[in-house]
Motif scaffolding. Sequence first.
Motif, PDB file in Angstrom:
ATOM      1  N   ALA A 108       0.818  -1.211   0.000  1.00  0.00           N
ATOM      2  CA  ALA A 108       0.000   0.000   0.000  1.00  0.00           C
ATOM      3  C   ALA A 108       0.851   1.261   0.000  1.00  0.00           C
ATOM      4  N   ALA A 109       1.976   1.231   0.738  1.00  0.00           N
ATOM      5  CA  ALA A 109       2.844   2.409   0.793  1.00  0.00           C
ATOM      6  C   ALA A 109       3.407   2.744  -0.581  1.00  0.00           C
ATOM      7  N   PHE A 110       3.700   1.734  -1.392  1.00  0.00           N
ATOM      8  CA  PHE A 110       4.220   1.976  -2.736  1.00  0.00           C
ATOM      9  C   PHE A 110       3.257   2.845  -3.541  1.00  0.00           C
ATOM     10  N   PHE A 111       1.968   2.568  -3.424  1.00  0.00           N
ATOM     11  CA  PHE A 111       0.976   3.345  -4.170  1.00  0.00           C
ATOM     12  C   PHE A 111       0.670   4.667  -3.469  1.00  0.00           C
ATOM     13  N   ALA A 112       0.612   4.640  -2.143  1.00  0.00           N
ATOM     14  CA  ALA A 112       0.322   5.867  -1.413  1.00  0.00           C
ATOM     15  C   ALA A 112       1.400   6.923  -1.650  1.00  0.00           C
ATOM     16  N   LEU A 113       2.638   6.478  -1.846  1.00  0.00           N
ATOM     17  CA  LEU A 113       3.749   7.404  -2.051  1.00  0.00           C
ATOM     18  C   LEU A 113       4.045   7.669  -3.525  1.00  0.00           C
ATOM     19  N   SER A 114       3.149   7.273  -4.399  1.00  0.00           N
ATOM     20  CA  SER A 114       3.347   7.549  -5.820  1.00  0.00           C
ATOM     21  C   SER A 114       3.240   9.052  -6.068  1.00  0.00           C
ATOM     22  N   PRO A 115       3.898   9.549  -7.128  1.00  0.00           N
ATOM     23  CA  PRO A 115       3.875  10.996  -7.404  1.00  0.00           C
ATOM     24  C   PRO A 115       2.445  11.521  -7.519  1.00  0.00           C
ATOM     25  N   THR A 116       2.206  12.671  -6.951  1.00  0.00           N
ATOM     26  CA  THR A 116       0.871  13.248  -6.965  1.00  0.00           C
ATOM     27  C   THR A 116       0.971  14.759  -6.954  1.00  0.00           C
ATOM     28  N   SER A 117      -0.021  15.394  -7.522  1.00  0.00           N
ATOM     29  CA  SER A 117      -0.087  16.858  -7.494  1.00  0.00           C
ATOM     30  C   SER A 117      -1.081  17.337  -6.448  1.00  0.00           C
ATOM     31  N   GLY A 118      -1.749  16.392  -5.799  1.00  0.00           N
ATOM     32  CA  GLY A 118      -2.751  16.744  -4.806  1.00  0.00           C
ATOM     33  C   GLY A 118      -2.123  17.087  -3.463  1.00  0.00           C
ATOM     34  N   PRO A 119      -2.940  17.545  -2.535  1.00  0.00           N
ATOM     35  CA  PRO A 119      -2.423  17.932  -1.219  1.00  0.00           C
ATOM     36  C   PRO A 119      -2.032  16.726  -0.374  1.00  0.00           C
ATOM     37  N   THR A 120      -1.070  16.920   0.486  1.00  0.00           N
ATOM     38  CA  THR A 120      -0.679  15.924   1.472  1.00  0.00           C
ATOM     39  C   THR A 120      -1.015  16.489   2.840  1.00  0.00           C
ATOM     40  N   ARG A 121      -1.751  15.709   3.620  1.00  0.00           N
ATOM     41  CA  ARG A 121      -2.208  16.200   4.920  1.00  0.00           C
ATOM     42  C   ARG A 121      -1.815  15.200   6.010  1.00  0.00           C
TER      43      ARG A 121
END
Length: 264
Positions: A108-121
């Motif tokens: 799950a961490a592999f996908f959760a830490l994939s590049p994203t332009s959205g906010p991180t909270r």
Amino acid sequence: MSGAGTSTVATPVSPMLVRLAAEKATGALLRDHGTLYLVDGRVVHAESPAAPGVDVLLTTGGRLPREGWDEAVDRAGAHRAVGRFLVDSGRLHDGELEICHLGAVFDAAFFALSPTSGPTRFRYGVGHWFGTVRPVSAQAVERETVRRRELLDAVWPYASVDTAPVVPRPAAPGQTVGARQRALLAVADGERTPAELARMLGRPAFHTLLDVRRLAAAGLVETPLDPSPAPLPPLLPALLPALPVADPDIALLRRLRDALEAHL
């Protein structure tokens, strides 16, 4: 961002995760593609819509009846002790739970830490109902995420196959695949994506992606038209050998890798 020299990831996958680890924070790190749960700065759980959870890995994989899982959640979920209940009730051995849970966490961490332009909270104080099994350092999670990204691109640098329906192609005369990949091809109907196949088979999503990329490289599944090659990673020093053999996180990753390769 400076560090103590123990991390081999030059640019953090998630600068916020690194900062929270340094703060020894407890809570939930929310990103577009999943959530990481921390206790005292260490990762204790992770989940992502792209990856099967511990329940799927245990029940679909045949190790635990669905009713056994449901009972554990009903009786221990409110106490954040589902994992402990599975062991104390005799449904799983400590080692089984640890390997399965760690596999789900890194998956799950592999996908959760994939590049994203959205906010991180980050939500301080938030815990997960599964409970703590084996905390892992944020550095180990980041190293493993980078290693997995590089491994996928080294096998077949076309990320389009990761989210497209898996469409089998006829094998060449004499061409064969292993049992795990045969099982994947048997349920690939041209409509299910790798994530859907992973849930159907009760396997970690990353290992399903890896099999799909290997099959694509062998010409046994289609790569979508106009693929966009992933950029080749720069030459980096080997991630694992660069650290002391006695590093507990590295020993843990090796143990997890060996268990997954032997049983999945």
